[in-house]
Scaffold this motif. Structure first.
Motif, PDB file in Angstrom:
ATOM      1  N   THR A  96      28.299  55.898  25.465  1.00 16.31           N
ATOM      2  CA  THR A  96      28.845  55.670  26.686  1.00 16.31           C
ATOM      3  C   THR A  96      30.087  56.751  27.098  1.00 16.31           C
ATOM      4  OG1 THR A  96      30.851  54.289  25.562  1.00 16.31           O
ATOM      5  CG2 THR A  96      28.496  53.185  26.565  1.00 16.31           C
ATOM      6  N   ARG A  97      30.430  56.960  28.019  1.00 13.14           N
ATOM      7  CA  ARG A  97      31.544  58.054  28.492  1.00 13.14           C
ATOM      8  C   ARG A  97      32.479  57.316  29.330  1.00 13.14           C
ATOM      9  NH1 ARG A  97      32.004  63.475  29.058  1.00 13.14           N
ATOM     10  NH2 ARG A  97      29.964  63.858  27.739  1.00 13.14           N
ATOM     11  N   ASN A  98      33.754  57.291  28.915  1.00  9.66           N
ATOM     12  CA  ASN A  98      34.774  56.993  29.883  1.00  9.66           C
ATOM     13  C   ASN A  98      35.753  58.033  29.813  1.00  9.66           C
ATOM     14  OD1 ASN A  98      33.715  54.521  29.936  1.00  9.66           O
ATOM     15  ND2 ASN A  98      34.595  53.751  28.007  1.00  9.66           N
ATOM     16  N   ASP A  99      36.275  58.127  31.153  1.00  5.15           N
ATOM     17  CA  ASP A  99      37.255  59.122  31.550  1.00  5.15           C
ATOM     18  C   ASP A  99      36.994  60.489  31.028  1.00  5.15           C
ATOM     19  OD1 ASP A  99      38.975  57.267  32.536  1.00  5.15           O
ATOM     20  OD2 ASP A  99      39.863  56.894  30.636  1.00  5.15           O
ATOM     21  N   GLN A 100      35.669  60.966  31.414  1.00  2.00           N
ATOM     22  CA  GLN A 100      35.144  62.160  30.782  1.00  2.00           C
ATOM     23  C   GLN A 100      34.988  62.291  29.467  1.00  2.00           C
ATOM     24  OE1 GLN A 100      33.718  63.987  33.309  1.00  2.00           O
ATOM     25  NE2 GLN A 100      34.273  62.122  34.655  1.00  2.00           N
ATOM     26  N   GLN A 101      35.124  61.342  28.537  1.00  5.85           N
ATOM     27  CA  GLN A 101      35.440  61.660  26.990  1.00  5.85           C
ATOM     28  C   GLN A 101      34.112  60.619  26.673  1.00  5.85           C
ATOM     29  OE1 GLN A 101      38.837  60.700  25.194  1.00  5.85           O
ATOM     30  NE2 GLN A 101      38.185  61.112  23.061  1.00  5.85           N
ATOM     31  N   GLU A 102      33.282  61.401  25.905  1.00  4.72           N
ATOM     32  CA  GLU A 102      32.185  60.582  25.195  1.00  4.72           C
ATOM     33  C   GLU A 102      32.545  59.666  23.968  1.00  4.72           C
ATOM     34  OE1 GLU A 102      27.958  62.445  25.716  1.00  4.72           O
ATOM     35  OE2 GLU A 102      28.062  62.446  23.579  1.00  4.72           O
ATOM     36  N   GLN A 103      32.019  58.415  23.866  1.00  5.95           N
ATOM     37  CA  GLN A 103      32.351  57.539  22.703  1.00  5.95           C
ATOM     38  C   GLN A 103      31.422  57.808  21.531  1.00  5.95           C
ATOM     39  OE1 GLN A 103      35.300  56.114  22.625  1.00  5.95           O
ATOM     40  NE2 GLN A 103      35.307  57.138  25.002  1.00  5.95           N
ATOM     41  N   PRO A 104      31.523  57.495  20.563  1.00  8.68           N
ATOM     42  CA  PRO A 104      30.531  57.565  19.363  1.00  8.68           C
ATOM     43  C   PRO A 104      29.551  56.792  19.473  1.00  8.68           C
ATOM     44  CG  PRO A 104      32.967  57.258  18.180  1.00  8.68           C
ATOM     45  CD  PRO A 104      32.963  56.895  20.052  1.00  8.68           C
ATOM     46  N   PRO A 105      28.175  57.088  19.109  1.00 12.01           N
ATOM     47  CA  PRO A 105      27.020  56.443  19.573  1.00 12.01           C
ATOM     48  C   PRO A 105      27.058  55.019  18.842  1.00 12.01           C
ATOM     49  CG  PRO A 105      26.504  58.592  18.792  1.00 12.01           C
ATOM     50  CD  PRO A 105      28.040  58.566  18.282  1.00 12.01           C
ATOM     51  N   ILE A 106      26.305  54.038  19.131  1.00 10.62           N
ATOM     52  CA  ILE A 106      26.305  52.694  18.647  1.00 10.62           C
ATOM     53  C   ILE A 106      24.830  52.257  18.529  1.00 10.62           C
ATOM     54  CG2 ILE A 106      26.847  50.320  18.918  1.00 10.62           C
ATOM     55  CD1 ILE A 106      29.205  51.214  20.703  1.00 10.62           C
ATOM     56  N   ASP A 107      24.243  51.810  17.599  1.00 12.28           N
ATOM     57  CA  ASP A 107      23.092  51.671  17.396  1.00 12.28           C
ATOM     58  C   ASP A 107      22.551  50.273  18.010  1.00 12.28           C
ATOM     59  OD1 ASP A 107      22.369  53.670  15.380  1.00 12.28           O
ATOM     60  OD2 ASP A 107      23.225  52.732  13.887  1.00 12.28           O
ATOM     61  N   LEU A 108      21.402  50.613  18.562  1.00 14.94           N
ATOM     62  CA  LEU A 108      20.457  49.188  19.296  1.00 14.94           C
ATOM     63  C   LEU A 108      19.991  48.398  18.096  1.00 14.94           C
ATOM     64  CD1 LEU A 108      21.209  51.442  21.686  1.00 14.94           C
ATOM     65  CD2 LEU A 108      19.580  50.069  23.003  1.00 14.94           C
ATOM     66  N   LYS A 109      19.694  47.425  18.596  1.00 13.71           N
ATOM     67  CA  LYS A 109      18.748  46.515  17.632  1.00 13.71           C
ATOM     68  C   LYS A 109      17.078  46.582  18.023  1.00 13.71           C
ATOM     69  CE  LYS A 109      17.525  41.742  16.402  1.00 13.71           C
ATOM     70  NZ  LYS A 109      17.781  40.333  16.641  1.00 13.71           N
ATOM     71  N   LEU A 110      16.623  47.112  17.113  1.00 14.01           N
ATOM     72  CA  LEU A 110      15.179  47.393  17.528  1.00 14.01           C
ATOM     73  C   LEU A 110      14.124  46.174  17.713  1.00 14.01           C
ATOM     74  CD1 LEU A 110      14.248  50.745  15.263  1.00 14.01           C
ATOM     75  CD2 LEU A 110      14.960  50.599  17.877  1.00 14.01           C
ATOM     76  N   ILE A 111      13.360  46.222  18.790  1.00 11.17           N
ATOM     77  CA  ILE A 111      12.533  44.806  18.805  1.00 11.17           C
ATOM     78  C   ILE A 111      11.064  45.157  18.950  1.00 11.17           C
ATOM     79  CG2 ILE A 111      14.432  43.357  19.756  1.00 11.17           C
ATOM     80  CD1 ILE A 111      13.250  44.057  22.430  1.00 11.17           C
ATOM     81  N   ASP A 112      10.269  44.403  18.447  1.00 11.52           N
ATOM     82  CA  ASP A 112       8.676  44.445  18.466  1.00 11.52           C
ATOM     83  C   ASP A 112       8.501  45.954  17.924  1.00 11.52           C
ATOM     84  OD1 ASP A 112       8.647  42.349  19.890  1.00 11.52           O
ATOM     85  OD2 ASP A 112       8.568  43.106  22.022  1.00 11.52           O
ATOM     86  N   SER A 113       8.770  45.960  16.605  1.00 16.12           N
ATOM     87  CA  SER A 113       8.359  47.078  15.779  1.00 16.12           C
ATOM     88  C   SER A 113       8.699  48.319  16.432  1.00 16.12           C
ATOM     89  CB  SER A 113       6.838  47.116  15.661  1.00 16.12           C
ATOM     90  OG  SER A 113       6.564  45.970  15.029  1.00 16.12           O
ATOM     91  N   GLY A 114       9.931  48.365  17.175  1.00 23.64           N
ATOM     92  CA  GLY A 114      10.182  49.779  17.952  1.00 23.64           C
ATOM     93  C   GLY A 114       9.785  50.235  19.056  1.00 23.64           C
ATOM     94  N   SER A 115       9.169  49.240  19.850  1.00 22.27           N
ATOM     95  CA  SER A 115       8.675  49.407  21.148  1.00 22.27           C
ATOM     96  C   SER A 115       9.672  49.205  22.070  1.00 22.27           C
ATOM     97  CB  SER A 115       7.436  48.734  21.298  1.00 22.27           C
ATOM     98  OG  SER A 115       7.846  47.336  21.270  1.00 22.27           O
ATOM     99  N   GLY A 116      10.799  48.642  21.523  1.00 14.48           N
ATOM    100  CA  GLY A 116      12.101  48.235  22.447  1.00 14.48           C
ATOM    101  C   GLY A 116      13.188  48.233  21.669  1.00 14.48           C
ATOM    102  N   ALA A 117      14.465  48.035  22.341  1.00 12.34           N
ATOM    103  CA  ALA A 117      15.576  47.885  21.702  1.00 12.34           C
ATOM    104  C   ALA A 117      16.594  47.053  22.783  1.00 12.34           C
ATOM    105  CB  ALA A 117      16.310  49.099  21.388  1.00 12.34           C
ATOM    106  N   THR A 118      17.630  46.544  22.143  1.00 11.30           N
ATOM    107  CA  THR A 118      18.495  45.686  23.045  1.00 11.30           C
ATOM    108  C   THR A 118      19.940  45.816  22.413  1.00 11.30           C
ATOM    109  OG1 THR A 118      19.160  43.529  23.948  1.00 11.30           O
ATOM    110  CG2 THR A 118      18.116  43.552  21.592  1.00 11.30           C
ATOM    111  N   ILE A 119      20.906  45.577  23.265  1.00 17.08           N
ATOM    112  CA  ILE A 119      22.159  45.828  22.932  1.00 17.08           C
ATOM    113  C   ILE A 119      23.121  45.012  24.193  1.00 17.08           C
ATOM    114  CG2 ILE A 119      22.879  47.912  23.924  1.00 17.08           C
ATOM    115  CD1 ILE A 119      24.678  48.485  21.699  1.00 17.08           C
ATOM    116  N   ASP A 120      24.373  44.474  23.643  1.00 19.43           N
ATOM    117  CA  ASP A 120      25.574  43.990  24.486  1.00 19.43           C
ATOM    118  C   ASP A 120      26.423  44.926  24.856  1.00 19.43           C
ATOM    119  OD1 ASP A 120      23.894  41.498  24.528  1.00 19.43           O
ATOM    120  OD2 ASP A 120      25.000  40.587  23.095  1.00 19.43           O
ATOM    121  N   LEU A 121      26.725  44.949  26.184  1.00 24.28           N
ATOM    122  CA  LEU A 121      27.693  46.263  26.522  1.00 24.28           C
ATOM    123  C   LEU A 121      28.829  45.478  27.259  1.00 24.28           C
ATOM    124  CD1 LEU A 121      28.572  49.147  26.601  1.00 24.28           C
ATOM    125  CD2 LEU A 121      27.109  49.161  29.115  1.00 24.28           C
ATOM    126  N   PRO A 122      30.066  45.511  26.813  1.00 21.83           N
ATOM    127  CA  PRO A 122      31.134  45.169  27.473  1.00 21.83           C
ATOM    128  C   PRO A 122      31.337  45.864  28.671  1.00 21.83           C
ATOM    129  CG  PRO A 122      31.838  45.577  25.401  1.00 21.83           C
ATOM    130  CD  PRO A 122      30.293  45.848  25.500  1.00 21.83           C
TER     131      PRO A 122
END
Length: 580
Positions: free
Chosen positions: A344-370
């Motif tokens: 994510t990027r806020n105020d033109q500053q990129e934030q550190p990456p956050i891992d998503l949870k892989l689903i269906d053997s890696g064919s998809g992924a999910t995450i909750d974003l506030p």
């Protein structure tokens, strides 16, 4: 005794005939072997080495070698083995001798046959006499002279010449001879060339639709042509084996490295470089794979409880939601991934990456974003074979701020001078983007900040700390509404006022935001509290001032009418000028 002499001569002929046949057969086998090797070289060098690289080359050579062995085996059978297995009998040899010596007139074959048969009728003395006569007639003759050595000499001469020629050629170009023998043994060996390709870009897996550079390196001690080339073959089902030529150019004037670039690799390909007379022994394969990409998005919105808003869903990556919402991002990919990260990027500053949870053997992924602030988000993907999603899409995050509510006093909406016994209705209206939850009438007695009276200069944060309040009962009924209004009676009698004073008042409202609500206030107004006599005097003064103003207005109206009447009479008395 005479019979033994005849049989001995027959055996000499048979042995000589057998030796000559074996010699001829051996020469034929040698000629056939050398001829087959020469035929293999011509077919292999002119056709197979250029058109069937790799496993296809080995298979084609294997078939050719098998055909050679079958042919050579047939020649060995016809020329040697069958001769070794067949031994002519005495009668056959005798007949051959009779054909070579017609003067015998059948004596030899008759003698052989009569002596072999013990049941033949006739005098033994007569048979013995025939045998003696035949031996005497033959005398010192050698029947081996009937064997024709001309063909043997001719074949042996040819075999010797071919062997010497092959030996001389092998000694002259020993590298070619070694290559022929190695390729006969079905090894991965190439024929010698003046130019030598020593290194080629290995076939790899590359991203579909992106360029691919082919690099070859030539032996600097050999021939270095100005240009080289590579045959590109399309392996897609629709390609039908279509081939194109890619030019490879030297990196520099004196370089032995040649490069060429395929603009876009859209399907699986294979390439085979060539430089001058050198041809790479096999095709190198390029496997085109898709980079990981988002195939579909599903966004589930959950809003803050105080908004009383039902969850929503969307298939669009751009996010627009009230601050404090939570969005569950579920992404589906075009291929399996081993890593998916949210940036994510806020105020033109990129934030550190956050891992998503892989689903269906890696064919998809999910995450909750506030959703806390405006910005953007993107997904970084990586597959098991090391490909990532080049230039990932940046999706917009529009965090809609919960604005503070507003309030307005519509009556009396101005400063008033009153007595301490006054009861004033205060009408007001409020507004909020999500709904007003609470409200109150606030006031301060004897405030010293007269400059703020009626200006609305108070803010939520700068309200006087000693302000008192009256709750606005019934302001909100049921769920909060974006707009609300009402009336509250401000009864000054309940305040216990004594003497002159000033009361500054305003309306304060708040929304339902949790944990800290937003607040808003109306402009401030002032009640100036005086004694009744003072108020009566002020009212009398105001009344007299109003009467004087009315008199002035009447006088001005009368003067105006008089002026109009005078002007009308003057116009009527003036004669009209005749038209010219």
């Amino acid at each position: 005794m005479s019979r033994d002499i005849l049989l001995q001569k027959i055996d000499e002929v048979r042995s000589r005939q057998r030796s000559v046949a074996i010699g001829q057969g051996a020469a034929r086998v040698v000629l056939a072997a050398i001829g087959l090797v020469l035929a293999f070289f011509l077919v292999d060098w002119l056709i197979l080495a250029r058109s069937t690289p790799g496993s296809g080359d080995r298979l084609a050579r294997g078939i050719l070698v098998a055909a050679m062995l079958v042919t050579l085996g047939w020649v060995v059978w016809r020329s040697l083995i069958r001769v070794l297995l067949h031994t002519p009998d005495d009668d056959a040899v005798a007949l051959k001798v009779e054909r070579g010596h017609p003067e015998l007139r059948g004596r030899l074959i008759s003698t052989i046959q009569l002596r072999r048969s013990g049941t033949v009728s006739g005098s033994k003395e007569l048979i013995a006499a025939l045998e003696e006569d035949t031996v005497a007639f033959v005398g010192p003759k050698h029947f081996t002279d009937i064997i024709d050595l001309a063909l043997l000499k001719k074949v042996a001469l040819w075999a010797t010449g071919v062997i010497l020629l092959a030996g001389a050629l092998g000694a002259w170009r020993s590298d070619f001879a070694a290559a022929i023998l190695a390729r006969l043994a079905l090894t991965e060996t190439s024929y010698p060339t003046s130019a030598k390709i020593v290194k080629v870009t290995e076939g790899i897996t590359t991203a579909r639709g992106e360029p691919f550079t082919i690099t070859i390196e030539l032996d600097p001690t050999g021939t270095l042509p100005e240009k080289a080339s590579a045959t590109i073959r399309d392996l897609s089902p629709d390609g039908n084996g279509r081939s194109t030529e890619l030019a490879l150019t030297r990196q520099s004037v004196d370089s032995n490295v040649y490069v060429g670039t395929i603009d876009q690799v859209l399907s699986d390909l294979e390439f085979r470089p060539a430089a001058h007379d050198a041809l790479w022994p096999r095709y190198e394969r390029i496997i085109a794979v898709d980079r990981p990409a988002i195939k579909a998005l599903a966004l589930a919105y959950r809003f803050p409880d105080y908004l009383n808003k039902k969850p929503e869903s969307s298939a669009v990556g751009d996010i627009r939601a009230p601050e404090g919402s939570q969005v569950t991002i579920t992404a589906r990919f075009n291929r399996l991934v081993t890593s998916a990260k949210l940036v994510t990027r806020n105020d033109q500053q990129e934030q550190p990456p956050i891992d998503l949870k892989l689903i269906d053997s890696g064919s998809g992924a999910t995450i909750d974003l506030p959703i806390l602030a405006d910005g953007s988000w993107k997904l970084l993907l990586r597959t098991e074979d090391g490909f990532d999603n080049k230039n990932p899409i940046d999706y917009v995050i529009d965090a809609v701020a919960d604005r503070a509510p507003t309030a307005k006093i519509s009556f009396p909406a101005q400063d008033k001078t009153v007595t301490r016994f006054a009861r004033w209705p205060v009408r007001f209206s409020t507004r909020d983007d999500h709904g007003v939850a609470k409200g109150r009438l606030k006031y301060v007695i004897n405030t010293a900040d007269e400059a703020l009276a009626g200006t609305g200069a108070f803010t939520v944060d700068t309200q006087p700390t000693n302000a008192q309040s009256l709750d606005l009962a019934g302001l909100v009924q049921g769920q909060p509404r974006p707009e609300a209004g009402g009336e509250v009676v401000f009864d000054l009698r309940t305040l216990g006022l004594t003497g002159d004073c000033r009361i500054t008042y305003w309306i304060e409202v708040e929304d339902g935001k949790t944990p800290t609500p937003n607040k808003g206030i109306s402009p401030t107004y002032v009640f100036t509290v005086v004694e009744a006599a003072v108020l009566e005097e002020m009212l009398e003064r105001d009344r007299n001032s109003l009467i004087d103003s009315l008199k002035t207005i009447r006088t001005k109206q009368k003067d105006g009418r008089d002026g109009v009447d005078t002007l009308r009479r003057e116009l009527q008395d003036t004669p009209a000028e005749p038209p010219k």
